[in-house]
Write a protein that holds these residues in place. Sequence first.
Motif, PDB file in Angstrom:
ATOM      1  N   ALA A 152       1.956   0.019  -4.906  1.00 26.26           N
ATOM      2  CA  ALA A 152       1.849  -1.082  -5.863  1.00 26.26           C
ATOM      3  C   ALA A 152       0.487  -1.049  -6.552  1.00 26.26           C
ATOM      4  O   ALA A 152      -0.465  -0.459  -6.041  1.00 26.26           O
ATOM      5  N   ILE A 160       7.574  -0.481  -9.786  1.00 29.18           N
ATOM      6  CA  ILE A 160       9.039  -0.535  -9.701  1.00 29.18           C
ATOM      7  C   ILE A 160       9.529  -0.300  -8.267  1.00 29.18           C
ATOM      8  O   ILE A 160      10.368  -1.062  -7.773  1.00 29.18           O
ATOM      9  N   PRO A 161       9.010   0.719  -7.549  1.00 26.52           N
ATOM     10  CA  PRO A 161       9.468   0.852  -6.153  1.00 26.52           C
ATOM     11  C   PRO A 161       9.211  -0.394  -5.300  1.00 26.52           C
ATOM     12  O   PRO A 161      10.142  -0.817  -4.581  1.00 26.52           O
ATOM     13  N   TYR A 168       0.832  -1.202   0.000  1.00 30.63           N
ATOM     14  CA  TYR A 168       0.000   0.000   0.000  1.00 30.63           C
ATOM     15  C   TYR A 168       0.867   1.252   0.000  1.00 30.63           C
ATOM     16  O   TYR A 168       0.664   2.170  -0.788  1.00 30.63           O
ATOM     17  N   ASP A 169       1.876   1.262   0.870  1.00 32.86           N
ATOM     18  CA  ASP A 169       2.680   2.469   1.005  1.00 32.86           C
ATOM     19  C   ASP A 169       3.540   2.740  -0.217  1.00 32.86           C
ATOM     20  O   ASP A 169       3.770   3.885  -0.585  1.00 32.86           O
ATOM     21  N   LEU A 170       4.040   1.686  -0.828  1.00 30.93           N
ATOM     22  CA  LEU A 170       4.915   1.895  -1.985  1.00 30.93           C
ATOM     23  C   LEU A 170       4.119   2.122  -3.255  1.00 30.93           C
ATOM     24  O   LEU A 170       4.684   2.345  -4.308  1.00 30.93           O
TER      25      LEU A 170
END
Lengths: 134, 358, 285, 640, 130, 145
Positions: B212, B327-328, B208-210
């Motif tokens: 996706a 990607i992150p 969630y934070d990154l």
Amino acid sequence: MAEAKTTEKKIPVLATQAVENDNLKAEIRRLKSEGYRLVTLTCVDLDEEHVDLLYSFDKDLEMVHLRMQQPKSTPAPSISDILFGAFLVENEIQDQFGICFDGLVLNFENYLYLEEEVARTPFCKYSVIRKDAQ
Amino acid sequence: MAKTIIPFGPQHPVLPEPIHLSLTVEDEIVTQAVPALGYVHRGLEKLCDIRDYHHMIQVVERVCGICSKIHAMCYCHGLEEMMQVEVPPRAKYLRTIWSELHRVHSHLLWLGLFADGFGFEALFYQLWKIRERVMDINEATTGNRVIVSVNVMGGVRKDLSLEQIRWILSELELVESELKALESTILDDYTVKERTVGKGMLTKEQAYDLGAAGPTLRGSGIAQDCRQLNYAAFSDLEFEPVVEYDGDSYARSKVRYRETLQSIDLVRQALHKLPDGEINVKVKGNPEGEGVARVEQPRGELFYYFKGNGTKHLERLRIRTPTFANIPPLAAMLPGIELADVPVVVLSIDPCISCTER
Amino acid sequence: MTSAQVFLALIAALFLAPLAVGVLTGVDRRITARMQSRLGPPILQPFYDIGKLLGKEPMLANHWLAFCSFLYLAGAVTSVVLFFLQADLLLIFFVQAVGSVFLVIGALTVPSPYSQIGAHRELLQIIAYEPLLILVIVGIFLATGSFKIEAVYAMEQPLLFKLPLLFLVLGIALTIKLRKSPFDISASHHAHQEIVRGVYTEYSGPYLAIVEIAHWFEIVLILCLLSLFWSTGVVGLVLLLGITYFVEILVDNTTSRMTWRWMLGTAWITGITFSLINLLWLYYG
Amino acid sequence: MPDTLLFILVVVPFIAALGLYALRIESLRMVLVLATAVLLTGSSLALFSHETVAFSTTLLGVNPQPLIVLLDFVVLFIILAVGLSAKHRLIIYLAGAQIVLLAIFKLVSPAEATGQAMFLVDPLAKLMVFVVSVVGSVIILHALPYMKNHEEHLHLTTSRQPQFFAVMVLFLGAMNGLVLTNDLGNFYFFFEVTTLCSFLLIRHDLTDEAKANSLRALWINSLGGLALLIGLLWISLDLGTVNIQQILAQTPEAAFLLLPIGLLCFAGLTKAAQLPFQSWLLGAMVAPTPTSALLHSATMVKAGVYLFLRFSPAYSGTFFSTTVAFVGGFTFLAAAALAISQSNGKKILAYSTVSNLGLIIACAGIGTPAAIAAGMFLIMFHAVSKALIFLCVGTIEQRIASRDIEDMRGLYAIMPVTAIITVLGALTMILPPFGMLLGKWMAIEASAHNILLVIILALGSAITVLYWARWAGLLMSYPFKGRIYPESQPALTRLPLLGLIGGALLLSFYAPAIYNSLIYPAISALPLAMVDTVPATSWGILVLDRGSFPVIPLFLVAALGLFAAIYFYKLAGKVKPTGPYLSGAQTPDDASAYAGPLRQSIIPSSSNYYLEKIFGEVAINRWVNTAAIVLILLMLGGGL
Amino acid sequence: MFKITPMTKNILKNLITKKSTRPYPFVIREPFEESRGELYNDIDNCIFCSTCARKCPSQCITVDKEKGIWTCDPFVCVFCGTCMEACPTHCLHHKRTWRPVSGQREMIEMQGTPPKSKKKAAAKKEEASG
Amino acid sequence: MNMLSKFLQTSRIKSPWVLHFDCGSCNGCDIETLAVLTPVYDVERFGIINVGNPKHADVFLVTGTVNHRNKKVLKNLYDQMPQPRAVIAIGACGLSGGVFRDAPNVVGGVDKVIPVDVYVPGCPPKPEAIIDGVVKALELFAAKS
């Protein structure tokens, strides 16, 4: 959502919340704590001096946009320290518009996509002199 | 301890696309992975200065050849909303059908490449063999196998005849049954599970934070699917977002496998409900103002931003593709895995570098 | 052995055996293709490949590659010749190790990460299969009382009946040696793997051809070892080899490539357990 | 004549050592060392012309016994003094106990029975003398330029070389005495002298680490010394003699003697640094490299395995013997596994030494004629090859200032000759037709009836290949276009290396001849040997009852292959060069670097797999040491 | 066995059933009705109105009204079919077979006779449609 | 000798190993290139294997537009291929840049960087067309040798 303007046809406008350089990070933190997640940043070339940075967030498929007007000559604050996922798009904007971001966690220094031969600011309608990011 | 530094890509047989990873490994355990992009970057968003907004449909279709139809649909959908064009219902259904067919072929392709990533060639070949049927449907109904070019502003260019509908339904039966014959291999095989379970962990919070998107997000237990936004004909079709909770490569492959079956079902539903009527309306005028559009690509949520200035050239077109968002999370998944699992984990986000870099 | 027999054995070892393996490889690729619902290449494809490679422009990243590729061939050929001359099995095994070691050293001489990783994985493969081969040979010794091949041919009953589990162990070693799934970790025929072509990456053109030929000789050796398990009749021998090879292809096509950690664990644990059981049975049974 | 030879081999080094210590002039030292080396080499070779000879109690008409007793106490008191000054309790206790026990032994031991040989020159002894004198001399010669460099590097104001060479030469004498003596009491004396020499040489550089490690070596070896002394006392009380031949003549029937012999073997284990005593040998690697080559791989540690081989007839065929085989075999496997995780070149060599000594002990434990022959082969070939590689590492270390094998990557470009010699040396350790492999082959064939043991040997032999092959490969790993610099070295550095590699190859080639003339007589003289199972040779082919190893034919084939390969190598000189495959990302101007992210030009590096998690010292040390202790207890228990 | 490696069943089935390979250069499959292959201009009907040139998203068509030359760079054409649909006289169409491979760069250049009378009308019509 | 050289010549045509490089394609040509390796088209019939390593390859399949970053990669890969070799450019982008000709970061077709032997037009070309391209490249091999 779309506000009517006094032309013969309705021009759709994106509902945005204006932010400034100083309160951007605070706003981002607030949105993050409310459970919003970053969708992306969009950089729009306005004129010789400015670009718009749009920060789009999403929560349960509802979107919120922040708009920040950013002078091209000064670096914008990077939000990649709060939201790691933003590093890629900030690098991309550096590449395409020559805007620098302060405090990027992984800084490709204007060479994310471009090689020396074309390392200008290809996406600006109005050319600016690229500064090397620090 | 001494380290091995490997340039992984841009040309690498296991990655179909040019992405570069500078991998640092110790005893084959990855300790650091720095990605380098730019091998597919064309700068095509900028083409909107030269090509008018009708031409741009063909350009955005070629952002990515695998989900070209969906890019075009998102583009048209967004501009149509901006210009307040009402698309005829049959066109909406046809768009849905082709976009879901694209999802089927994209997921089959991915499952195959994924199998190839851990060295299961026979499975790769079987999945691609099945996929050829979908490609045939594409070619028979639109005239091209990959980049179908059926979308236009205000609708679609091709119609389906009754005979074609019947043929598509029968072909889909075959696709479904052939795929189900491989189900136990994809989901239960010992060696497959050995190579995918627990590889490339992404927790719910991380995902969630990154930021996706798509199956990567849903594989981590978050049921978010842009098709719930009810664009095109999705408001009339029944489906539930597919969710898995383990957050590893296996969960992601399970999501994609189940989505393939789901998409086949959606195509079937849409074909049964297909309304009669026009397939496109004429679009007049030029886009003005700002707008956004989001649709669900096979790889996840696709986001378009438009800014028009009243001329036939858009002032700004911004495409955020799902792989760009993935990607992150990928960078977060790589450290700590084995070198042998790098392809598996990289492929598990279904990377489309050509989307990412545009 | 008479000198005529020696001459015949040399001919068989140097020419017939690799030709047979070439054809076998072709058949292998054909069957694999059929299993994948494809048509597959012509049976003679492996020879075309070698011929093509021999005709390519030589290109090297390090001179020692040329040196090592040749010694790899020399080691493999010598071991096969020794087998056909019915030498000591353990000796044959050690001689073939010369070849494998030089293949690895060659790959290590190039400062290319893929080749180096391939070489290290190859070394791990070597430590995975070498103990198994030694144990198989020891098993043959315990069954026949000698390390010499003649002793095997003097048997009245096929070795398979005495060493069934060791035959499976040899099968594991064979899969590793054939570079087939799930053990195709250091190099494989198709390049769809994370280290490109692994230990073969830097060998190219004629040098790759030499390495491929040497690999054929290695396969000859392993198949010869397999053939010892049914030394009493030609029909049984051919059947045994055929079935074993077919199972190899089947396994290749039904498994994914595993990691070296898995390989080391599996090869050692199953290999040693099986050999231990079989050897104890032989010793006390 | 034999008397003179014996005098030269044992006593002359002691005298030369005194001279070296007293004379502090460099040129004189060189002459003296050279002369000693020549004398020792010559006499050891001359010894081969003699059949098995037993010497009387006098040496050149003098009875050395009182002198030996005196010196024995001197040595022990020195050790005690060291312990006291370092406040090392263990050493103090061990030395004290030995002094007391030695005094008791001297009091109760029977007067020397007349007519009993004090020294005995049999094939095993000849072999050991050859190893000690010839290989030792070569190493000492190599040490001459090495130590000069070494001290320049350390910026010493006063040279410590006199002491160094004195101890080195002294050690040669002690070692010769140790293998030639036929009296366990004297054996004990020489054993203690080597311990002392080892201690002095390890602490030679006087760093804190060196001092600490030397103390560890001292107490572990003293432990061995104590065990030896107890065993000795026990035997002398039981049998009334300490003459080795007499002991051996009585043992097969005297089962009660197995425990004291077990104690002797325990001493051998400590000396040979077998698990769990390996730590002192690894610590000993801080010493200057010639020390490591001479004491800690080629010769002194061989004293331990010599003990096993010497007494193998005494325990062959017993349960004790089987456990000895397992102790050795286990060390062979475990030390090889531990070597995988090392990147320090000398540590790899140390573990490899421990491992190979384990194999030799396993051979002694198997105890069949073929196994004993294998053990003798291994002693000889291991000494030559390992000394060679140690000297190579020393030479390399002085050039590149590192002993890490990762830093030796691409050494061929800087030191082509040394690199090739090192690679050859490494290959002599693992590949046929070289002697080490011949020994391993015999060992495996001889142990084939012992299933567990053969599994251990099979695993160990495969692992050995891994760490040698990767080392050999990375030495040659240099980029194609990289310049190759010609190498210049002092003759005394180059010649020993060439001599040793030549020796390794020649000895391997003459292995059948050596077998015929030296080893065959030794094993056929063994009390348990049945003649039909004794290996034989014909046409350069070594034949066991169960297999054959065509040494010379294989050499011919290898030479043929090598010539062809060299021809190919020469041809390859004309080939178009290309960079390594780097996924197409190489930079335009340097084909061995690639353009990475952030616009960096990155040179891809490779490193070995050290498998720290599986074979690392941290991961398995405790397990293998525990297992080794259990095995040793089992072995001593087997003595009961 | 089928439990551990479920692929076995599939593989064995493939071995005995018909292979799915289309032996392409030897047996050529009939292309689909709608396939968009090589672009072809029926130059006799062409009125050189330049609609195709304007509508082409990859701008691969140039039309010279004066000389009556219609050129298309087949190496730039993306086979989208837009020009075909926009053509007022339906003289442009895609063949069902793909354009053959070639060993060097090439251009499609077609010489026709520009109908003087129709030209202006067509141009006007084009302008009107925008 | 004659037989041998004849065999070498035949084998050159019978065993083209390919190196596939996606040089900035949209994946359309890319997946079609992969599709020719799969059962339905199965180019292993012609002995074609995807080796993924320029040092082993005879035929270089390039898809996609060339940009300023990957043109260096393209050149590197080409340089590492031993003779005889052939380059096949696939798809509109590989031939000329296709719709992206005018995009800011596009150099153009593959032949701007390395000599191209066979051009396969299409967007993307059908797998059959790619097979045609390889067959054409083999004819060139035959002519060369």
